[in-house]
Write a protein that holds these residues in place. Structure first.
Motif, PDB file in Angstrom:
ATOM      1  N   GLY A  68       0.691  -1.242  -0.154  1.00 22.11           N
ATOM      2  CA  GLY A  68       0.010   0.034   0.075  1.00 22.11           C
ATOM      3  C   GLY A  68       0.891   1.145   0.024  1.00 22.11           C
ATOM      4  O   GLY A  68       0.383   2.326  -0.677  1.00 22.11           O
ATOM      5  N   SER A  69       1.881   1.135   0.645  1.00 20.08           N
ATOM      6  CA  SER A  69       2.933   2.314   0.563  1.00 20.08           C
ATOM      7  C   SER A  69       3.510   2.675  -0.760  1.00 20.08           C
ATOM      8  O   SER A  69       3.256   3.917  -1.178  1.00 20.08           O
ATOM      9  CB  SER A  69       4.154   2.158   1.389  1.00 20.08           C
ATOM     10  N   SER A  70       3.648   1.641  -1.380  1.00 18.34           N
ATOM     11  CA  SER A  70       4.138   2.003  -2.973  1.00 18.34           C
ATOM     12  C   SER A  70       3.115   2.615  -3.653  1.00 18.34           C
ATOM     13  O   SER A  70       3.204   3.165  -4.492  1.00 18.34           O
ATOM     14  CB  SER A  70       4.832   0.407  -3.590  1.00 18.34           C
ATOM     15  N   ALA A  71       1.649   1.912  -3.502  1.00 19.88           N
ATOM     16  CA  ALA A  71       0.642   2.094  -4.322  1.00 19.88           C
ATOM     17  C   ALA A  71       0.320   3.755  -3.880  1.00 19.88           C
ATOM     18  O   ALA A  71      -0.005   4.778  -4.981  1.00 19.88           O
ATOM     19  CB  ALA A  71      -0.508   1.431  -3.722  1.00 19.88           C
ATOM     20  N   GLY A  84      -1.856   9.982  11.056  1.00 13.30           N
ATOM     21  CA  GLY A  84      -1.581   8.881   9.825  1.00 13.30           C
ATOM     22  C   GLY A  84      -0.378   8.298  10.088  1.00 13.30           C
ATOM     23  O   GLY A  84       0.735   8.603  10.582  1.00 13.30           O
ATOM     24  N   PHE A  85      -0.226   7.337   8.998  1.00 13.95           N
ATOM     25  CA  PHE A  85       1.023   6.554   8.943  1.00 13.95           C
ATOM     26  C   PHE A  85       2.160   7.350   8.027  1.00 13.95           C
ATOM     27  O   PHE A  85       1.833   8.060   7.199  1.00 13.95           O
ATOM     28  CB  PHE A  85       0.661   5.199   8.242  1.00 13.95           C
ATOM     29  N   ASN A  93       5.254  10.721   3.393  1.00 10.67           N
ATOM     30  CA  ASN A  93       6.372  10.811   2.720  1.00 10.67           C
ATOM     31  C   ASN A  93       6.263  10.981   1.113  1.00 10.67           C
ATOM     32  O   ASN A  93       6.994  11.910   0.517  1.00 10.67           O
ATOM     33  CB  ASN A  93       7.430   9.202   2.950  1.00 10.67           C
ATOM     34  N   PRO A  94       5.235  10.360   0.433  1.00 11.76           N
ATOM     35  CA  PRO A  94       5.014  10.655  -0.872  1.00 11.76           C
ATOM     36  C   PRO A  94       4.677  12.076  -0.909  1.00 11.76           C
ATOM     37  O   PRO A  94       4.959  12.641  -2.201  1.00 11.76           O
ATOM     38  CB  PRO A  94       3.743   9.613  -1.178  1.00 11.76           C
TER      39      PRO A  94
END
Length: 142
Positions: A82-85, A115-116, A121-122
């Motif tokens: 999900g992080s990459s998504a 949030g996480f 980061n993105p």
């Protein structure tokens, strides 16, 4: 039957031997994460291991094609997490092809303050400004 078929049969049988414990309120542990796999999932994992498939294979490509058709798109891609998504989706919103609608460095993006990190980061990686929302009071942290 082949040795492979025998092995996959044993995996299905092994799954069938697992005892499902009844849920007892106040006593049964509720895990915050972990795998919930059925016999089909475990068999598919075993097939991937036997084939030494450590990247997307035929099933992944079939899913991408089927999913794209279902949502009316030409293409769809799976990611490893999900992080990459999130990174892929937010970066896509900065594409020049979007013209004036695209996000540009310095644009502000609202996200939950609790949030996480992979949500924030993105935003930062794309040169955007993070606005953290604290809740119903609409208090923003810049």
């Amino acid at each position: 039957m082949s040795d492979r078929d025998d092995l996959l049969g044993y995996i299905r049988a092994f799954h069938g031997q697992e005892k499902i414990q009844p849920f007892v309120p106040g006593a049964t542990e509720i895990k915050v994460s972990g795998a919930c796999l059925d016999a089909d999932d475990k068999t598919a994992l075993s097939v991937a291991a036997l084939d030494m498939r450590i990247t997307a294979g035929d099933l992944a490509h079939k899913f991408e094609t089927s999913f794209a058709r279902k949502i009316g798109m030409r293409k769809a891609r799976l990611t490893n997490s999900g992080s990459s998504a999130s990174l892929l989706a937010l970066t896509a919103l900065t594409a020049p092809e979007l013209g004036d609608a695209r996000l540009r460095p310095g644009d502000e993006v609202v996200t939950a303050a609790s949030g996480f990190p992979t949500t924030v980061n993105p935003i930062m990686q794309n040169g955007l400004k993070v606005l953290a929302w604290l809740g119903a009071a609409s208090l923003m942290i810049r």
